[in-house]
Design a protein around this motif. Structure first.
Motif, PDB file in Angstrom:
ATOM      1  N   UNK A  89     143.378  47.815  46.557  1.00 54.30           N
ATOM      2  CA  UNK A  89     142.120  47.984  46.981  1.00 54.30           C
ATOM      3  C   UNK A  89     141.606  46.458  47.722  1.00 54.30           C
ATOM      4  N   UNK A  90     142.219  45.244  46.808  1.00 50.77           N
ATOM      5  CA  UNK A  90     141.851  43.802  47.107  1.00 50.77           C
ATOM      6  C   UNK A  90     142.651  43.193  47.920  1.00 50.77           C
ATOM      7  N   UNK A  91     144.057  43.690  48.079  1.00 44.26           N
ATOM      8  CA  UNK A  91     144.875  42.683  48.631  1.00 44.26           C
ATOM      9  C   UNK A  91     144.411  42.089  49.794  1.00 44.26           C
ATOM     10  N   UNK A  92     143.864  42.725  50.721  1.00 42.22           N
ATOM     11  CA  UNK A  92     143.468  41.948  52.059  1.00 42.22           C
ATOM     12  C   UNK A  92     142.607  40.880  51.777  1.00 42.22           C
ATOM     13  N   UNK A  93     141.715  41.247  50.808  1.00 40.28           N
ATOM     14  CA  UNK A  93     140.662  39.876  50.545  1.00 40.28           C
ATOM     15  C   UNK A  93     141.258  38.876  49.898  1.00 40.28           C
ATOM     16  N   UNK A 106     152.238  48.587  50.058  1.00 41.10           N
ATOM     17  CA  UNK A 106     150.688  48.385  50.661  1.00 41.10           C
ATOM     18  C   UNK A 106     150.203  47.165  50.228  1.00 41.10           C
ATOM     19  N   UNK A 107     150.589  46.808  48.992  1.00 36.36           N
ATOM     20  CA  UNK A 107     149.738  45.429  48.658  1.00 36.36           C
ATOM     21  C   UNK A 107     150.467  44.400  49.635  1.00 36.36           C
ATOM     22  N   UNK A 108     151.670  44.372  49.753  1.00 34.93           N
ATOM     23  CA  UNK A 108     152.529  43.295  50.529  1.00 34.93           C
ATOM     24  C   UNK A 108     152.022  43.376  51.931  1.00 34.93           C
ATOM     25  N   UNK A 109     151.771  44.461  52.585  1.00 34.46           N
ATOM     26  CA  UNK A 109     151.277  44.374  53.905  1.00 34.46           C
ATOM     27  C   UNK A 109     149.762  43.994  53.867  1.00 34.46           C
ATOM     28  N   UNK A 110     149.183  44.449  53.033  1.00 32.23           N
ATOM     29  CA  UNK A 110     147.687  43.815  53.074  1.00 32.23           C
ATOM     30  C   UNK A 110     147.481  42.311  52.636  1.00 32.23           C
ATOM     31  N   UNK A 111     148.308  41.494  51.879  1.00 31.42           N
ATOM     32  CA  UNK A 111     148.171  40.454  51.480  1.00 31.42           C
ATOM     33  C   UNK A 111     148.905  39.788  52.994  1.00 31.42           C
ATOM     34  N   UNK A 112     149.923  40.143  53.343  1.00 32.94           N
ATOM     35  CA  UNK A 112     150.297  39.515  54.750  1.00 32.94           C
ATOM     36  C   UNK A 112     149.191  39.586  55.723  1.00 32.94           C
ATOM     37  N   UNK A 113     148.437  40.770  56.158  1.00 31.30           N
ATOM     38  CA  UNK A 113     147.252  40.874  56.859  1.00 31.30           C
ATOM     39  C   UNK A 113     146.406  39.961  56.339  1.00 31.30           C
ATOM     40  N   UNK A 114     145.796  39.897  55.280  1.00 34.64           N
ATOM     41  CA  UNK A 114     145.026  38.902  54.885  1.00 34.64           C
ATOM     42  C   UNK A 114     145.138  37.499  55.125  1.00 34.64           C
TER      43      UNK A 114
END
Length: 113
Positions: free
Chosen positions: A84-88, A14-22
């Motif tokens: 929680x904050x990976x996309x940001x 989830x963190x990896x996907x969030x960071x990639x999207x961010x």
């Protein structure tokens, strides 16, 4: 205040996907902003302003309706701070990369001043 649980290895996807999207979100966002500010894209904002207002009204209306529907539901379980904050965090890094590339490329992509 939001309660966070400790980080676990099951949060990694989830963190990896969030960071990639961010990263993508921040990179494209800063390049779109540079287009609007430096290359005359403000006219597109002027044309699209009524559509943006309709979209904002729909978003706020649906949000209000969904909060009303969920008012008796139990709160969701806590998640880790990084998840929680990976996309940001990804958006900040992506915007920094995009801004550096925009500054390095000159007034027009690939052009010379």
């Amino acid at each position: 205040m939001t309660e966070f649980r400790p980080y676990e290895t099951r949060d990694l996807p989830w963190v990896a996907v969030g960071i990639a999207f961010g990263l993508l979100y921040g990179f494209l966002g800063i390049l779109c902003l540079a287009f609007v500010v430096f290359e005359g894209g403000w006219i597109l904002l002027l044309i699209g302003a009524p559509l943006l207002l309709v979209q904002l009204a729909a978003i706020f209306g649906f949000d209000r309706f969904l909060k009303w529907r969920r008012r008796d539901a139990p709160p969701p379980p806590p998640i880790s701070w990084v998840r929680h904050h990976s996309v940001s965090l990804g958006a900040i890094v992506g915007a920094t990369i995009g801004l550096a590339m925009r500054i390095a490329s000159g007034p027009i992509l690939g052009g010379t001043a």
